[in-house]
Design a protein around this motif. Structure first.
Motif, mmCIF file in Angstrom:
data_model
loop_
_atom_site.group_PDB
_atom_site.id
_atom_site.type_symbol
_atom_site.label_atom_id
_atom_site.label_comp_id
_atom_site.label_asym_id
_atom_site.label_seq_id
_atom_site.Cartn_x
_atom_site.Cartn_y
_atom_site.Cartn_z
ATOM 1 N N ARG A 127 0.833 -1.195 0.000
ATOM 2 C CA ARG A 127 0.000 0.000 0.000
ATOM 3 C C ARG A 127 0.869 1.248 0.000
ATOM 4 N NH1 ARG A 127 -4.595 -0.929 4.305
ATOM 5 N NH2 ARG A 127 -5.523 0.753 3.122
ATOM 6 N N LYS A 128 0.413 2.266 -0.700
ATOM 7 C CA LYS A 128 1.164 3.525 -0.791
ATOM 8 C C LYS A 128 1.371 4.138 0.585
ATOM 9 C CE LYS A 128 0.135 5.285 -5.371
ATOM 10 N NZ LYS A 128 1.352 5.755 -5.950
ATOM 11 N N GLY A 129 2.524 4.730 0.752
ATOM 12 C CA GLY A 129 2.802 5.492 1.953
ATOM 13 C C GLY A 129 3.340 4.704 3.133
ATOM 14 N N ASN A 130 3.458 3.401 3.025
ATOM 15 C CA ASN A 130 3.968 2.629 4.149
ATOM 16 C C ASN A 130 5.446 2.358 3.954
ATOM 17 O OD1 ASN A 130 4.713 0.490 5.966
ATOM 18 N ND2 ASN A 130 2.538 0.312 6.384
ATOM 19 N N ARG A 131 6.252 2.938 4.826
ATOM 20 C CA ARG A 131 7.697 2.791 4.694
ATOM 21 C C ARG A 131 8.318 2.142 5.928
ATOM 22 N NH1 ARG A 131 10.404 5.168 0.886
ATOM 23 N NH2 ARG A 131 12.113 5.719 2.262
ATOM 24 N N LEU A 132 7.504 1.498 6.749
ATOM 25 C CA LEU A 132 8.039 0.858 7.948
ATOM 26 C C LEU A 132 9.043 -0.235 7.592
ATOM 27 C CD1 LEU A 132 5.006 0.402 10.362
ATOM 28 C CD2 LEU A 132 6.950 1.934 10.625
ATOM 29 N N SER A 133 10.076 -0.354 8.399
ATOM 30 C CA SER A 133 11.107 -1.366 8.157
ATOM 31 C C SER A 133 10.773 -2.700 8.824
ATOM 32 C CB SER A 133 12.460 -0.870 8.652
ATOM 33 O OG SER A 133 12.410 -0.643 10.051
#
Length: 153
Positions: A127-133
């Motif tokens: 999903r767009k906008g999710n940058r969690l590692s």
């Protein structure tokens, strides 16, 4: 059993590095939500090892949590790129876990391949906008990705 996805840049630490070492400390996470996910992990949980910020981003293999969360020593190391001047021995807000190698995929399961699978449409990774590692993976998502992995029998 909970499942996870953990991202690393392969020029820093790759699935091949984990395979060579067999085990390693997963440290340097500096996002509170991702840190909280680290703290929720238990020994034996499995995770997809995702290569990010590279020519072919995607899932490169599987690892396992071998030690639950403990204070991340890199936050206290002034020579570390993950040093946090606000952290102290008694007040270190950051956590690390130990991981071990399970499996390397013969080729990366790419982000476009993951995005093309309708059963993964709600997965935060695609999903767009999710940058969690670090993020949780549902049992259904885990099974779907295992079925998609290259070289499966």
């Amino acid at each position: 059993m909970p499942y996870w996805l953990m991202k690393s840049e392969p020029d820093e630490f790759s699935i091949e590095d984990l395979q060579k070492r067999q085990g390693a400390r997963w440290d340097g996470v500096r996002n509170y939500q991702a840190r909280n996910f680290l703290r929720a992990m238990t020994a034996g949980d499995e995770f997809f090892f995702y290569h990010s910020s590279c020519a072919v981003p995607g899932i490169a293999g599987i690892g396992r949590i071998s030690r639950t969360a403990y204070p991340d020593p890199t936050a206290l190391d002034e020579k570390s790129p993950y040093f946090d001047a606000k952290a102290g021995e008694a007040s270190n807000p950051w956590s690390a876990v130990d991981v071990e190698f399970v499996e390397a995929f013969p080729q990366t399961l790419t982000l476009p391949q993951l995005k093309a699978e309708p059963l993964l449409a709600q997965m935060p990774l695609v999903r767009k906008g999710n940058r969690l590692s670090v993020m949780p993976v549902s049992a259904e998502e885990w099974a779907t990705i295992l079925a998609l992995r290259p070289g499966r029998n």
